[in-house]
Structure formats: C-alpha cells, structure tokens
Motif scaffolding. Structure first.
Motif, mmCIF file in Angstrom:
data_model
loop_
_atom_site.group_PDB
_atom_site.id
_atom_site.type_symbol
_atom_site.label_atom_id
_atom_site.label_comp_id
_atom_site.label_asym_id
_atom_site.label_seq_id
_atom_site.Cartn_x
_atom_site.Cartn_y
_atom_site.Cartn_z
ATOM 1 N N GLY A 62 18.592 -9.531 0.072
ATOM 2 C CA GLY A 62 18.943 -8.471 -0.872
ATOM 3 C C GLY A 62 20.187 -8.829 -1.663
ATOM 4 O O GLY A 62 20.207 -8.724 -2.895
ATOM 5 N N ASN A 63 21.208 -9.291 -0.963
ATOM 6 C CA ASN A 63 22.435 -9.679 -1.660
ATOM 7 C C ASN A 63 22.194 -10.816 -2.656
ATOM 8 O O ASN A 63 22.932 -10.960 -3.625
ATOM 9 N N LEU A 115 19.389 -11.208 -4.380
ATOM 10 C CA LEU A 115 18.220 -10.888 -5.203
ATOM 11 C C LEU A 115 18.482 -10.990 -6.709
ATOM 12 O O LEU A 115 17.630 -11.461 -7.461
ATOM 13 N N ALA A 116 19.640 -10.533 -7.149
ATOM 14 C CA ALA A 116 19.885 -10.464 -8.597
ATOM 15 C C ALA A 116 19.814 -11.862 -9.221
ATOM 16 O O ALA A 116 19.193 -12.053 -10.268
ATOM 17 N N HIS A 166 16.358 -13.130 -9.282
ATOM 18 C CA HIS A 166 15.671 -12.524 -10.433
ATOM 19 C C HIS A 166 15.930 -13.348 -11.699
ATOM 20 O O HIS A 166 15.001 -13.649 -12.455
ATOM 21 N N ARG A 168 13.865 -16.398 -11.477
ATOM 22 C CA ARG A 168 12.438 -16.117 -11.721
ATOM 23 C C ARG A 168 12.167 -15.980 -13.212
ATOM 24 O O ARG A 168 11.227 -16.572 -13.746
ATOM 25 N N LYS A 169 13.038 -15.221 -13.899
ATOM 26 C CA LYS A 169 12.811 -15.011 -15.327
ATOM 27 C C LYS A 169 13.026 -16.311 -16.105
ATOM 28 O O LYS A 169 12.438 -16.509 -17.164
ATOM 29 N N ARG A 224 9.037 -10.029 -2.334
ATOM 30 C CA ARG A 224 7.988 -9.967 -3.362
ATOM 31 C C ARG A 224 8.548 -9.679 -4.747
ATOM 32 O O ARG A 224 7.945 -10.008 -5.752
ATOM 33 N N ASN A 225 9.716 -9.075 -4.800
ATOM 34 C CA ASN A 225 10.323 -8.797 -6.100
ATOM 35 C C ASN A 225 10.601 -10.077 -6.882
ATOM 36 O O ASN A 225 10.483 -10.101 -8.108
ATOM 37 N N THR A 274 19.319 -15.521 -18.049
ATOM 38 C CA THR A 274 17.885 -15.419 -18.334
ATOM 39 C C THR A 274 17.245 -14.099 -17.928
ATOM 40 O O THR A 274 16.237 -13.704 -18.497
ATOM 41 N N GLY A 275 17.812 -13.439 -16.938
ATOM 42 C CA GLY A 275 17.133 -12.239 -16.437
ATOM 43 C C GLY A 275 17.920 -10.965 -16.638
ATOM 44 O O GLY A 275 17.492 -9.896 -16.218
ATOM 45 N N GLY A 276 19.079 -11.071 -17.255
ATOM 46 C CA GLY A 276 19.864 -9.882 -17.540
ATOM 47 C C GLY A 276 20.656 -9.340 -16.359
ATOM 48 O O GLY A 276 21.353 -8.335 -16.506
ATOM 49 N N ALA A 277 20.546 -9.983 -15.203
ATOM 50 C CA ALA A 277 21.283 -9.499 -14.024
ATOM 51 C C ALA A 277 22.646 -10.197 -14.001
ATOM 52 O O ALA A 277 22.758 -11.353 -13.602
#
Lengths: 553, 553
Positions: B78-79, B81-82, B85, B88-89, B121-122, B386-389
């Motif tokens: 979780g920590n 994840l951003a 993300h 991934r993007k 899965r996110n 790339t992913g905005g996070a």
C-alpha cells in the motif's frame, strides 16, 4: 438545493463527523470549496495521506466516533492504506471520502484513473461504495457513517466522483440511527460464570472495548473474587491505565514469552479479544499461543457491549461488590547515570508523566520498559500499534490531540518507524498541538536484528545486515523537525533528556526530543532474549522464575 | 538444494534483475539473508516503500529492464502503491516481491494479515501471483519477470509467503525467453502512409517507446518530408531531447491549451500513445481533446516496436533519407535580477545543464518554463510524472542514478510534491548518488489554486484556501535534507541560486538546493492563464497568436 459537496458536508456534520483530515487534489476541489459552508466541520491539512488516515484513527480512538479523511483517488487511498489497516485491526471507525474522476471521464483512462474499489477492499471489506448521483450522495454518506460507527468500528470508504460532488441537487440527510450495543445474553454469561467457578485455572483476556475503566473494574472484581488472572491483548487500541485503575498484564509481543504467560491457563475467556496468536510465523513454531489443552470461551464479541458483559458476569458471580485490585501510585525514581538508554527514557517518562496524559507507544524495541515504568504513573490512556503497520504513532498523536485539546499527548516513536509518516510534524506545528514527540534514535531497525535471529536466518552476511541498520548517515530528527516547524532538541545524556522532557511538558504546543540511545539489546546475547525480557517487561515473578529455570545453565 | 529465498535470488539475477529496492520486515528476513548469496544482486535500503517503488521505476526507465522491490505484506505494498501506479501508467517494468505470512499462519489473522492480492490488482492487473510452494517459487518468479518485461512493461507482483521463502528445495530457473517486439505490419504502415499523403492536416503523436532517439529521428524525417507536425504525449516516461535531437512539442497539461495545439489537426496518428485526454474533468468541458472531426489512427501499439514502425513508415513514404529538423545548440543566458523566480530557476538549469544529464521534472506549476529553457541545452533524458501520483521525482532520481552512475541527475521538485517521499534524501546520501535536487519552495499547493478556479469552485472561503497553502509554518527543506545527510542550501536570490547550482554540479554526490520562489502565477489573473501559458510554455507562435485572438479584449 445545494451542490453535492455542500449537502454532503452538512450531512456529515449532522451525523457527528466534525473533523476532516485532508490531502486533496483537483478532483476534491468542490469538497474543499464546501468546507466554508459548514462551520461545524474542522479541516486539518496533512502533507501525506498516511498522516491523514493515522490522524483520523487517533481521533476516533479518543472520541469513539469517526472523523473523515479526504483522499485523492486510488493513489491517495494507497498512500493512506497502512494506517487504515491499523484502524481496521483496531476496530476504529473512519469514514474515507475518496475523490474520483467525474463519471463521464472514467472511460478515457486519464493519468490518475485506477480501480479504487479494489484498493479499498483491503481495509473496508464491509463498506466500499462509489456514489452514483448527487441525489443519492447523502444517503450513501449516511450509510457510510452507519457502517463505520456500528460496533465494532469499521473503516468505511465512500468514493466521490467529481461530478457527483459538483452536481446540483444534493439532499442533506438526517443522522443515522445507531442502536446501542447489547451485552452478552444470560445463557452465555451463566456459562462463563460456571467455567470460572469450576476451579480450573481460568483467565480473562480483554481486548478492544474491554480496556476502558468500567470494563477493567468489572474484570478486576471478577478476578479478585475468584482468584483468576486478567490479561490484556498485546496491542490495545486504547487502554486506560495508571494509578487507581486495575493493573492488567499485557500478552507479550514475543511468542516465546506469550506462551509462558498463558502456560498454565486451562480456560481462556475472550472479551472482545482473539486468542493470542504469534505476530509472525517462525519455522517450527506454533502460531496459536495457548497451551494445547486450553479451552477457549467467548464472553462477548466485538459486536457486543464489553463493559456491560463484564458487569453482568460480575453480578452472576456475586462479585459486583468485590474490591478490585488497583495499581498504587508509584512513579519510578529519576533516572541516574550519564549514559542515556532507552530504558532510562522510559523511566523518565514514568517519572514525569503528567496527569491525564495520552501516551502513544510506537517505540518498538526501545519501549520494552515503558509498561513497567508507567504502571503506577498518573492515570492515562495508552494507544498502541494495532495492525503492525509502522508509521502510526505520529499521526495518531495529531488525532488524539485534536480530539482532546486539554490533555497532554506524549508519542514515543522508534527511529525507523518515525520516518514512514514524518510529515506529521508539520501538521503538529500548523495546528499548534500539545504533543511531545520522543524519538529513540538507535540508528537501526533494531527489532529486525532480533527477528533475523528468530526466523533462523542466521547465515546473514554484511549485505543482509546493512538492510537493518540506519547509519551512514545517521538521521538527525531534531533537524528534520525544525525543518517542519517543530521546536526540537537532540540529547545524548540522561540529565539532558530529563531537562528536555521537563521543558517540553511545561509548555503547550508541539516539541520533539531526539534521544540518542544504543539499541536496547546490544551487548546481550540474543539467545538470552526471553530471559532478559522476562525480567524486564513487567512480567510477574512466577513467569520470570519459569524462564530462569528454562534458560539458566 | 538451496532454500526458496536463495534459489529465488539466483533466478532473479539470471533473469537480469540485478537491483532490489528494499524496505523489509520480519516476513522478508530469509530473502534479506539470501542477499549475500548472490553477488550479482545489489540491495538498496529505502526508509519508506514509496521510495523503493519509485526508485525501481526510475531505474527501469533508464535501463529498460526491471528492478525488484522488496515490500512487507499488504501495508508495505500500500505504501508503495502510488509510485507503482506511476510505473503502470508509464508502462515501466517492475517486479514486486511482497512478503507474506507463512501459509499456515494466514488463518490466524495476525496483526499484519490482510488481502494483499486485492491491493496488488490496482497496479498489477495482469500479473499477481501468490507463490504456493518452494518448488514452484522460481518458476513463478520467471513468470513475473516475463510479465514485467514484455512490451509494454508492466508491474508484476509476486507474493512470497515466509515458509515458501525459508523452505528447502528451491530450484533455480533459467531466464525467460522474451521475443523481440515486432514493428507495425505492412498494411498498417501503408495505410498510415496514405493518410499522410492525403494532403489533409496530419500529425504524429509519439508516446511511450517512441520518444527515444531512433524513433524521434524517423518521425522527424517523416515530418520534414511531408510537412506534418509531431507531438509528444504530455507526460513522457522517458524522452531524449536537447541540441542535436529533433525538437518535439509536448501536448500541454491544461486541456484549454492542448485543445488549441491540436485544433487544426484532421488526422492524428498515434505511435505508442493515446489520444490526448484532459487530466481531470471540468464542469461543461470535454474529456477528449481532439477536435470533433479529427480521425484517429494507430501506427503502432504499446505491444509493438515503435522506432521500427516509424522507420518503416519513413521508408514507405520515401522519407528515410530526408533531413530531419534538429534542435540547435542554444542555451538561455544567465538569469539576471536579484529576485529569484521559478522561471529564473528553470533558466539557470538550461544555462548550466551538464552534458548527458538526466532531468527529472516534477516541478508542477514551477516547471512551466523548463521545456523552453532546456530545448537547446546539451542532449539529455527527460523523466516526467506519468501517472499523476505526486512524490515520484525524488525516488526516480535514486533509481536513475543507480542505473546510470556516470550521468549527472537533476531532479526539479515542487514543495508539496517533495513531501510525499521526502525519505528519498536519506537513500541518496547513503548510496552517495550524484543527484542535484532542486526544491521550489513557494509555500503552497500552487497548482491547486489554479485548479480550484478551473473546476468552477469559485466560492472558496478561508477554510478552503487554507487547504491549499503550505505556510504556517513554511517548510525548510534545507534543514530537512541536512537531517537526512544531504548537503543543502536555501537560496532567495538569483545569484545565490546560480552559485549553488554551479557548486552542486561541480562535485559528485547528492545535494539539495531549496529555491525560495513566489508561486508562478501570483499576481496574474488566473482567467488569463491560457494566454499566459501560451506565451510561456514553449508553444509555437501560431498557437500563441490564436490564444491572443481568443482572449484579448
């Protein structure tokens, strides 16, 4: 009619959600803009989502009611996940408001698009909902609050698409009706009373809602009248303790020790608690820590009124007028000797703990002595790491201080741990919260050096060892704190620590003391750990004796 | 036979996974212990999982191959994840190793137990696997590497129960066979060639793997021979640019501007790119930014060889010998005037950018001028969000510096952004990485003040505004950096900034410069933003003219 965000805001306030810990982005701008429409809603900005979720956790532990978080899509929720996990494990109510793209924007798979619900299910298995329309939003919000506030407390996640938020036609809703919890039924209470009366070795294991004053007193009366033991779970969500309250022995973190604590128990009675389980698994060791022949009973579940159940039990046993054993007022002396150690820090905290404090223990290995040294200190609340996801303590301190502005908060935090949510310090400064942070800087993930031995991975070489140390460079938490606006001091001697703590407690507002200490267990052979802890961790003498027999040559 | 962890380690190294960014806990101790058995595996400790995942992202962007992360159960994931993300993007390969409880421990629901797969899965929709036995572990790992490395790159998550790791009987596996990607087929290439030859207004939109030198040159030849435009996607994963390479206009972040950029395009040809989409949705505004009549075509998908496809296209159009337009060598002058602004910081970076640098742009609103000022600077790689996070830039810098130890890395980071993964600084210091961090301290979430206007939430009051400012207290990044062992300086004048940057670039190792600047858009009416950006953001003159006509009174 107001837009969705404004209607939501007044619905939340009506439902008793009066604080929102925020880390917003563009998709949450209408929610942010609506804040000024609701004088009853306090918004507390956090610079990282894990701070917001941990603050909501700490707030709810002290008020018993949920705060909201405001998070930015799936990535914001991800950043907040670890402390939501701690809240879930602690049965703490939280209402997450997670902003999402406008519903018509979702198919375009813009940069921040991701599957929010799959992330949310990790911490909100019972309530994840994406609100589908402005008209339905406030009903969804009431359902979320209801899900969060039910006993046990839960993390509810409401996903709020931007267009649902900005759309006109919001319909504020009245607060949810939440029925009061019931105590255990008579049959259960009588069955448990028979177990206690059977003459076999019985103990109560208190957890969750059974660690407040009323529940503790009822349990202590049962114990006094029937000669049984009372344990508390290893990591209480919130536990009232100190002079004048019943002292309760906590099940140890180390499975080796916990097994010894419950070794002679034949009947273990669970009160809003689970049977003790090893924190991690170890090769060749059991997960469940009760002895093989021990029978498990449940007085009350997390869905029930724990204090009421214990009071019924006391009445059933004719123990409701018994005199409970209470902890005497007994602070430790002022620690002496120049060299500062984690033990002396804990002793100093016990020596100086102010009345009615909130004590947050995320000191990990450095906090081993804290329970003993604060057992007879003035009455206080203890908050611990309920889910094992480190980085909880500093955010919890924010929430606890906002929940209880007139109570001093002390947060004892390990160095490795502190770094996960170090951004908390800025919010402490911004909100001028009366929190004294004590960081134990031993320049290592000290507990992992213990765990490396415990899992039997003894062949560890230099590369492995380097994954567990925090030197090269050694963090300077005083500097970091100053960089975030919190007055801070770094101390290396006992006297300097005492002076820093006295000074911090004498004035309101945030402060940080960085205690330079050696790892708690350095210089001691780790194989002797169970013995060492047996004599240190506030364990009663019989257990220490058993341990000595087992380990002494 | 080795235990699972050791077999896994040698399998990973065989498969080309040579760096692991770690933040371990007890359940990962056997993996940690196995590090010393694999001389080919470098382990880099990070103090927060978002640093580890962002570092793996930066590493893979520069090497084209995955690093591993080592994360602690669901909360550690979780920590992280951003930044997963963002990977991934950006279609970046990463292999997550997520430790889990021993399989026999799972039913006991210990503190750290949670559903890891739902979180995974996110970010890993195509490959999440919990390894079920030591014997199968290395096959699982090879499958994970294969899933990550396939074109496009993916985030693969392998969940590693502690007993699978510590069990005996690991079977190291040979590396996976990964077929080289194919370019677009002849029919597609010929169809696109016809579109370009049709005489209608056409443009290439390059993304993903189409922003390396070979692809850019092929695209520039097609453009030169056929008089068409070439755009790059808004947030490239990695883009080669600077003097001697074809200059490519990036689609603007602001939808208002992007629409103008593509206003006259009738045929938009996608090369490993998506049609431009608004970053967020806004009331009453379109999500898809191409004009209504514009036809979309795909030359090559993310699964295909973008450079090979463009080269085929150039040959089909007889343009493979055409002379591409290249950016001339043209640094901006030394910025003058005492008052430091974000624009002058960007100008100074263009003025001093060293040869062969890696430039990481997460400066958000403060970086508006960076593309223009570095367009003619020495050749460099650009890495963007790339992913905005937010919180990607500092961790990316770690990974890029480890991937390319002989190249200077400059990371330009906004103040709000920097705080999400500020723990990165410690790893920069520990690994002595040659990274110059420039933090734009404007004491606000500046871009959100713009967004508040853009979403039409204009009724914002003081509570709302306070959610977007970072003053009270103003962060001191120089102090924070020093607290983590990174030499740092805080500057408020143009000359001081120049000297600090010259000094930082003159020596190897990490450093941080905190540039005290006003918000980029302060004092300018936000309604004029499109016009302002039109003249500032390196947009070509015709677009600026269109904007002026639209907005001027």
């Amino acid at each position: 009619m107001p837009n969705g965000a404004r209607a939501l805001m007044s619905t939340l306030v009506n439902a008793g959600v009066e604080v929102c810990f925020t880390n917003p982005g563009t998709s949450e701008m209408h929610f942010v803009a609506a804040l000024d429409s609701a004088p009853g809603m306090r918004a507390v900005l956090c610079l990282f989502e894990g701070v917001a979720t941990g603050a909501a956790d700490g707030y709810a532990r002290m008020t018993g009611k949920p705060a909201a978080t405001l998070l930015h899509l799936g990535c914001g929720l991800g950043n907040g996940l670890a402390n939501l996990h701690n809240a879930r494990k602690g049965k703490v109510p939280i209402v997450n408001i997670v902003g999402d793209h406008a519903t018509h924007h979702v198919p375009f798979d813009a940069q921040l698009q991701s599957d929010i619900e799959t992330v949310a299910r990790n911490v909100s298995p019972t309530f994840v909902r994406t609100s589908r329309s402005t008209a339905e939003l406030c009903r969804d919000a009431v359902d979320a609050v209801k899900a969060a506030r039910g006993l046990p407390g839960k993390v509810a996640t409401l996903i709020l698409p931007a267009d649902v938020s900005w759309g006109e036609g919001g319909v504020p809703e009245p607060p949810p009706q939440i029925p009061p919890p019931e105590p255990a039924d008579d049959a259960t209470v009588n069955a448990i009373a028979s177990v206690i009366g059977s003459g076999r070795s019985a103990a109560l294991l208190l957890g969750g809602g059974a660690l407040g004053e009323d529940a503790l007193l009822a349990a202590a009366r049962v114990a006094a009248a029937n000669g049984i033991k009372v344990f508390a779970e290893t990591f209480p969500t919130r536990m009232e303790r100190g002079a004048g309250l019943p002292p309760v022995e906590r099940i140890a973190y180390l499975a080796e020790l916990a097994s010894v604590q419950v070794a002679d128990i034949e009947e273990l009675i669970l009160v809003d608690a689970k049977a003790p389980v090893s924190f991690f698994a170890y090769p060749g060791k059991k997960s469940l820590l009760v002895p093989d022949g021990c029978k498990l009973h449940t007085l009350s579940t997390p869905e029930q009124d724990a204090a009421g159940s214990l009071e019924k039990l006391a009445r059933a046993l004719g123990a409701d007028q018994a005199t409970p054993k209470l902890a005497p007022q007994a602070r430790p002396g002022r620690p002496r000797g120049k060299k500062l150690t984690a033990e002396k820090v804990c002793k100093a905290v016990g020596h100086l703990l102010p009345d009615n404090a909130i004590l947050i223990d995320e000191a990990i290995s450095s906090g081993l002595m804290l329970p003993r040294f604060t057992a007879g200190a003035p009455r206080h609340d203890l908050i611990t790491l309920t889910g094992g996801a480190i980085g909880q303590g500093l955010p919890n301190a924010i929430g606890a201080a906002i929940a209880c502005p007139d109570r001093p908060v002390l947060a004892l935090i390990g160095d490795g741990t502190a770094m996960y949510t170090i951004q908390s310090l800025w919010t402490l400064a911004r909100e001028s919260l009366d929190v004294t942070c004590i960081i134990f800087n031993n320049a290592s993930y000290s507990v992992l050096n213990i765990e490396l031995e415990r899992v039997g991975a003894e062949e560890a070489g230099p590369k492995a060892r380097s994954q567990l140390d925090l030197n090269g460079p050694i963090l300077n938490f005083a500097r970091i704190a100053e960089g975030m606006g919190v007055p801070a001091t770094r101390v290396s001697t006992t006297e300097d620590f005492l002076q820093a703590l006295e000074s911090a407690l004498a004035k309101r507002g945030p402060s940080l003391i960085e205690a330079m200490v050696p790892p708690t267990l350095s210089g001691l052979k780790l194989k002797l750990l169970p013995h060492v802890l047996g004599s240190l961790d506030g364990l009663p003498r019989p257990i220490a004796r058993i341990l000595k027999r087992k380990i002494a040559p």
